[in-house]
Design a protein around this motif. Structure first.
Motif, PDB file in Angstrom:
ATOM      1  N   UNK A 511      41.836  -4.076  33.201  1.00  0.00           N
ATOM      2  CA  UNK A 511      42.188  -2.657  33.060  1.00  0.00           C
ATOM      3  C   UNK A 511      42.925  -2.409  31.744  1.00  0.00           C
ATOM      4  N   UNK A 512      43.856  -3.302  31.408  1.00  0.00           N
ATOM      5  CA  UNK A 512      44.588  -3.151  30.159  1.00  0.00           C
ATOM      6  C   UNK A 512      43.651  -3.211  28.955  1.00  0.00           C
ATOM      7  N   UNK A 513      42.759  -4.199  28.958  1.00  0.00           N
ATOM      8  CA  UNK A 513      41.826  -4.363  27.833  1.00  0.00           C
ATOM      9  C   UNK A 513      40.892  -3.163  27.735  1.00  0.00           C
ATOM     10  N   UNK A 514      40.424  -2.665  28.871  1.00  0.00           N
ATOM     11  CA  UNK A 514      39.518  -1.513  28.863  1.00  0.00           C
ATOM     12  C   UNK A 514      40.246  -0.249  28.408  1.00  0.00           C
ATOM     13  N   UNK A 515      41.431  -0.029  28.956  1.00  0.00           N
ATOM     14  CA  UNK A 515      42.149   1.214  28.670  1.00  0.00           C
ATOM     15  C   UNK A 515      42.758   1.239  27.273  1.00  0.00           C
ATOM     16  N   UNK A 516      43.196   0.098  26.768  1.00  0.00           N
ATOM     17  CA  UNK A 516      43.949   0.084  25.514  1.00  0.00           C
ATOM     18  C   UNK A 516      43.133  -0.367  24.307  1.00  0.00           C
ATOM     19  N   UNK A 517      41.999  -1.096  24.534  1.00  0.00           N
ATOM     20  CA  UNK A 517      41.238  -1.600  23.379  1.00  0.00           C
ATOM     21  C   UNK A 517      39.799  -1.097  23.409  1.00  0.00           C
ATOM     22  N   UNK A 518      39.059  -1.459  24.440  1.00  0.00           N
ATOM     23  CA  UNK A 518      37.622  -1.172  24.462  1.00  0.00           C
ATOM     24  C   UNK A 518      37.352   0.327  24.470  1.00  0.00           C
ATOM     25  N   UNK A 519      38.028   1.034  25.349  1.00  0.00           N
ATOM     26  CA  UNK A 519      37.781   2.473  25.451  1.00  0.00           C
ATOM     27  C   UNK A 519      38.097   3.229  24.172  1.00  0.00           C
ATOM     28  N   UNK A 520      39.309   3.129  23.664  1.00  0.00           N
ATOM     29  CA  UNK A 520      39.666   3.959  22.506  1.00  0.00           C
ATOM     30  C   UNK A 520      39.269   3.394  21.138  1.00  0.00           C
ATOM     31  N   UNK A 521      39.018   2.080  20.996  1.00  0.00           N
ATOM     32  CA  UNK A 521      38.892   1.517  19.653  1.00  0.00           C
ATOM     33  C   UNK A 521      37.606   0.730  19.393  1.00  0.00           C
ATOM     34  N   UNK A 522      36.850   0.348  20.405  1.00  0.00           N
ATOM     35  CA  UNK A 522      35.680  -0.511  20.184  1.00  0.00           C
ATOM     36  C   UNK A 522      34.611   0.210  19.367  1.00  0.00           C
ATOM     37  N   UNK A 523      34.286   1.451  19.729  1.00  0.00           N
ATOM     38  CA  UNK A 523      33.199   2.148  19.036  1.00  0.00           C
ATOM     39  C   UNK A 523      33.509   2.323  17.553  1.00  0.00           C
ATOM     40  N   UNK A 524      34.738   2.670  17.221  1.00  0.00           N
ATOM     41  CA  UNK A 524      35.120   2.834  15.817  1.00  0.00           C
ATOM     42  C   UNK A 524      35.000   1.519  15.060  1.00  0.00           C
ATOM     43  N   UNK A 525      35.371   0.429  15.709  1.00  0.00           N
ATOM     44  CA  UNK A 525      35.274  -0.880  15.061  1.00  0.00           C
ATOM     45  C   UNK A 525      33.821  -1.244  14.795  1.00  0.00           C
ATOM     46  N   UNK A 526      32.948  -0.977  15.784  1.00  0.00           N
ATOM     47  CA  UNK A 526      31.528  -1.301  15.621  1.00  0.00           C
ATOM     48  C   UNK A 526      30.933  -0.505  14.466  1.00  0.00           C
ATOM     49  N   UNK A 527      31.309   0.751  14.335  1.00  0.00           N
ATOM     50  CA  UNK A 527      30.801   1.555  13.229  1.00  0.00           C
ATOM     51  C   UNK A 527      31.293   1.025  11.889  1.00  0.00           C
ATOM     52  N   UNK A 528      32.536   0.592  11.825  1.00  0.00           N
ATOM     53  CA  UNK A 528      33.083   0.046  10.581  1.00  0.00           C
ATOM     54  C   UNK A 528      32.365  -1.231  10.175  1.00  0.00           C
ATOM     55  N   UNK A 529      31.887  -1.969  11.168  1.00  0.00           N
ATOM     56  CA  UNK A 529      31.201  -3.230  10.887  1.00  0.00           C
ATOM     57  C   UNK A 529      29.698  -3.033  10.735  1.00  0.00           C
ATOM     58  N   UNK A 530      29.232  -1.767  10.859  1.00  0.00           N
ATOM     59  CA  UNK A 530      27.809  -1.488  10.720  1.00  0.00           C
ATOM     60  C   UNK A 530      27.007  -1.912  11.916  1.00  0.00           C
ATOM     61  N   UNK A 531      27.650  -1.936  13.095  1.00  0.00           N
ATOM     62  CA  UNK A 531      26.969  -2.346  14.330  1.00  0.00           C
ATOM     63  C   UNK A 531      26.771  -1.127  15.225  1.00  0.00           C
ATOM     64  N   UNK A 532      25.792  -1.204  16.063  1.00  0.00           N
ATOM     65  CA  UNK A 532      25.549  -0.133  17.027  1.00  0.00           C
ATOM     66  C   UNK A 532      24.906  -0.728  18.260  1.00  0.00           C
ATOM     67  N   UNK A 533      24.840   0.057  19.289  1.00  0.00           N
ATOM     68  CA  UNK A 533      24.226  -0.433  20.522  1.00  0.00           C
ATOM     69  C   UNK A 533      25.247  -0.510  21.635  1.00  0.00           C
ATOM     70  N   UNK A 534      24.869  -1.235  22.688  1.00  0.00           N
ATOM     71  CA  UNK A 534      25.741  -1.333  23.850  1.00  0.00           C
ATOM     72  C   UNK A 534      26.923  -2.256  23.557  1.00  0.00           C
TER      73      UNK A 534
END
Length: 745
Positions: A511-534
């Motif tokens: 729950x902590x990892x989902x609420x504090x990292x994956x939910x709010x920050x994963x998508x932005x990180x993937x875009x910065x790295x030029x990644x997309x998808x699930x």
């Protein structure tokens, strides 16, 4: 005569069968592991299992540090050392553990949290985790792994690795040194394991020492090998001296080299059958039982000596008459000695029971062989050697049929004073750490490895118990949390719950990892790295049985109780309200167990004396026969006091040595009882010769630098000597009995 031939044939057949059995089973049926001799507290099987597991794991770990030379030389040397060790078939490299460890962290990267990261996320610091990962991906010397970029762009595995990596799986930096870490897959107390690892190290040093490389070692296997080699060297010297002394002494007595050969043959014959019976009854026989059985050599030789001496006394007498002279005292001596050993069968210690069977069977076979086989091997009475008359004069002077009352009183008073002083200074020793001084070189090498790695191994641990694996995990997490809140988290070396948490902790981590990292920050990180998808962080169902071995070894289950080992540094004080948690220090528990063994052995001596008394009463059917026990009882009481005067503390091994004193000493008193008058002078020659043989065969162990061996040897030598000198006390009462017409053959 036909019946005698039948029994003789049965005896010979038993020896041949026993010889085959021992030859085929001895290599894999002897337990040399002290951990199996000291299995822990039998009243608490959970603690016993945990102590044995923790001690075995700790003793199996090994580490090598290679210094000197160039970096390339050290790297190639480390590779070759690892290959040589793996080639022995006993070594398991930590590189394999490291791979399994990384895979476990990767598979569970969304289930686990480093304590510092948990605190960070609870404080809303999820963005810091994402920013740190992005910085590492773009840093010049950062991560460059395409597979990891797609599967773990947040580098959660790397964060776990940096947090949880225990010493021994990584290579410390900051020194010009290469390391080889691993574990031994078999008992380090096995001689073949010690020899195999030692040969691999020696082969490595032949190549690399000349190139300026220096090797430091750490591990119980090297201490065990040092102790074994030291013991083998000492036993070779002591065994050689014993053999030479026995041959010389027998030649002086019988003027024949055939006599010592016969004695050695009788020893081999008797102990082989005794060992075979022990192997049939027990799955494995501990080395201590063999050592104690080897100490029976003196008693087995005694039986041979008693018969051969009848040839010196009556060289022209028929064999049947000579056998008749010693049949009664020899039989009584065998029965009382067997009774003493049989008392050990009732003690709930496997090694004691093995000694009981080995000793009882060995002595019974020695008695049978003396009466049935020895006359055949002797082929006529031996001649009187140059030492025979000298020993006879000694026996007549010190063991004569008339005791000087003043001398007796003076001797008793003197013994009382010496014993009083000895008991005043008497000390007991149960601490296993003081039994043998370690190698100074190994201690120095281990100190160097601790200096290089910054890691000091510890055998102490906290034991967490629960009625289920989940309950044990929850209690362990509560324990770690409590230590952390008191600033003692540094005392914990490693904990299984950090890698395999309870289900509640896993849910909270996710729950902590989902609420504090994956939910709010994963998508932005993937875009910065030029990644997309699930998201690459889908749920991974990891089977807890796939835990790396060095972590799963911290857990176990005994009698429906789940337990977990938490290794710690130093003594850890626990809160009273922490249920299911206890502090365990194995060396102290082994010492406590040896103290219990010492008490048990002492009680066993009392039981052995009682069993001997009952046998004497049943055989002689008169109360005065108990006087036979007087010399032996006095010897058993004052021997510990006398050994203390030469600096030998009373230990479990001292108590076990007194069993030999009881078994052999009562034989001397029985022969004195049966031959109380002047006609028994040659019988007393046999007593003296038997005592000297026992002191030589066992007493020379007193030269050993290993305290248990030295204690055993000195206790036997002093106890046997006291029993011999006091044996006239039994004969004195026998003389009075004869005058009263009560002592009839």
């Amino acid at each position: 005569m036909n019946l005698r031939r039948i029994f003789t044939g049965i005896l010979l057949a038993a020896f041949l069968v026993s010889l085959g059995l021992v030859a085929t089973r001895i290599s894999d049926s002897v337990d040399t592991d002290i951990l199996s001799l000291l299995p822990g507290d039998s009243h608490d099987p959970v603690v016993a299992a945990a102590v044995q597991k923790a001690s075995a794991d700790a003793s199996n770990r090994v580490a090598f540090a290679i210094e000197g030379g160039s970096a390339d030389d050290r790297r190639r040397a480390a590779t070759q050392l690892s290959e040589l060790l793996i080639g022995t078939g006993f070594f398991h490299s930590s590189d394999q553990d490291a791979k399994a460890f990384w895979q476990w962290l990767f598979d569970n990267r969304t289930d686990l949290l480093c304590p510092s990261d948990r605190a960070l996320l609870q404080a809303g610091g999820g963005k810091a985790v994402a920013d740190a990962a992005l910085a590492q991906w773009y840093a010049p010397m950062g991560v460059a792994n395409g597979g990891l970029l797609r599967t773990d762009p947040l580098l959660l595995t790397n964060r776990l690795l940096a947090c949880f990596l225990p010493n021994g799986l990584g290579v410390p930096s900051g020194h010009d040194v290469d390391f080889v870490f691993g574990s031994i897959d078999a008992s380090v107390f096995r001689l073949d394991v010690q020899d195999g690892i030692g040969d691999a190290v020696a082969q490595w040093e032949l190549v690399w020492r000349a190139k300026g490389l220096v090797l430091s070692r750490a591990g119980a296997v090297f201490h065990a090998a040092y102790g074994a080699e030291h013991a083998r060297s000492e036993m070779t010297v002591i065994g050689g001296l014993t053999t030479l002394a026995v041959i010389l002494f027998y030649w002086m007595m019988f003027r024949s080299f055939r006599a010592p050969l016969i004695a050695i043959g009788m020893v081999v014959f008797s102990l082989t059958i005794g060992l075979a019976v022990s192997l049939l009854i027990f799955d494995r026989v501990h080395a201590m039982a063999l050592v104690f059985g080897a100490a029976l050599i003196g008693m087995v030789v005694d039986y041979t000596t008693y018969f051969l001496v009848t040839g010196l006394a009556s060289p022209d007498a028929p064999v049947d008459e000579r056998q008749k002279q010693i049949f009664k005292p020899l039989t009584m001596g065998m029965l009382t000695s067997v009774g003493a050993f049989a008392a050990l069968i009732f003690f709930p210690v496997p090694a004691f029971q093995q000694i009981s069977v080995f000793g009882s069977v060995g002595l019974f076979i020695a008695w049978s062989a003396t009466l049935l086989l020895l006359p055949i091997l002797e082929r006529g009475a031996m001649k009187r050697g140059p030492g025979a008359l000298l020993v006879k004069r000694f026996a007549a002077g010190f063991l004569s049929d008339k005791l000087n009352s003043r001398f007796a009183v003076f001797s008793i008073v003197l013994c009382g004073i010496i014993s009083g002083i000895g008991f005043y200074h008497l000390q007991t020793l149960d601490d296993v750490r003081q039994f043998q001084a370690p190698s100074a070189q190994l201690v120095s090498e281990e100190a160097r490895i601790r200096e290089l790695t910054g890691f000091a191994p510890s055998s102490s641990f906290l034991l967490v118990q629960g009625q289920s694996r989940e309950e044990a995990s929850q209690r362990e997490e509560q324990l770690i949390g409590d230590l952390s809140s008191h600033g003692k988290e540094g005392s914990v070396l490693i904990s299984a719950s950090a890698f395999s948490p309870s289900l509640d902790r896993v849910g909270a981590n996710r729950k902590l990892i989902e609420d504090e990292i994956l939910g709010p920050h994963l998508e932005a990180l993937l875009q910065s790295l030029g990644l997309s998808g699930t998201s690459p962080y889908g749920s991974v169902a990891s089977d807890r049985a796939d835990l790396p071995e060095f972590i799963s070894s911290l857990r176990g289950e005994t009698n429906g109780v789940w337990w977990s080992i938490v290794p710690v540094i130093g003594t850890v004080e626990l809160r009273p309200d922490l249920s299911g948690v206890s502090y365990i220090e194995p060396a102290s528990r082994y010492s406590d167990l040896l103290r219990v063994y010492r008490h048990l052995a002492s009680y066993g001596l009392a039981a052995a004396v009682l069993a001997t008394a009952l046998i004497l009463l049943a055989f002689y059917r008169r109360l005065s026969a108990l006087c036979i026990l007087v010399p032996t009882v006095i010897a058993l009481l004052i021997t510990p006091a006398l050994t203390s005067l030469v600096g030998v503390p009373y230990s479990f091994f001292s108590a076990m040595a007194l069993f030999l004193v009881a078994g052999a000493g009562v034989d001397y008193a029985i022969f004195q009882w049966e031959s109380p008058e002047k006609s028994g002078d040659w019988t007393r020659v046999g007593i003296v010769l038997a005592a000297v043989m026992t002191c030589i065969s066992v007493g020379l162990m007193g030269l050993s630098s290993v305290l248990p061996v030295r204690s055993f040897g000195l206790t036997v030598a002093i106890g046997i000597l006291v029993s011999l000198l006091l044996s006239p006390l039994a004969r004195s009462w026998a003389v009075e009995d004869v005058s009263g017409g009560k002592h009839d053959d």
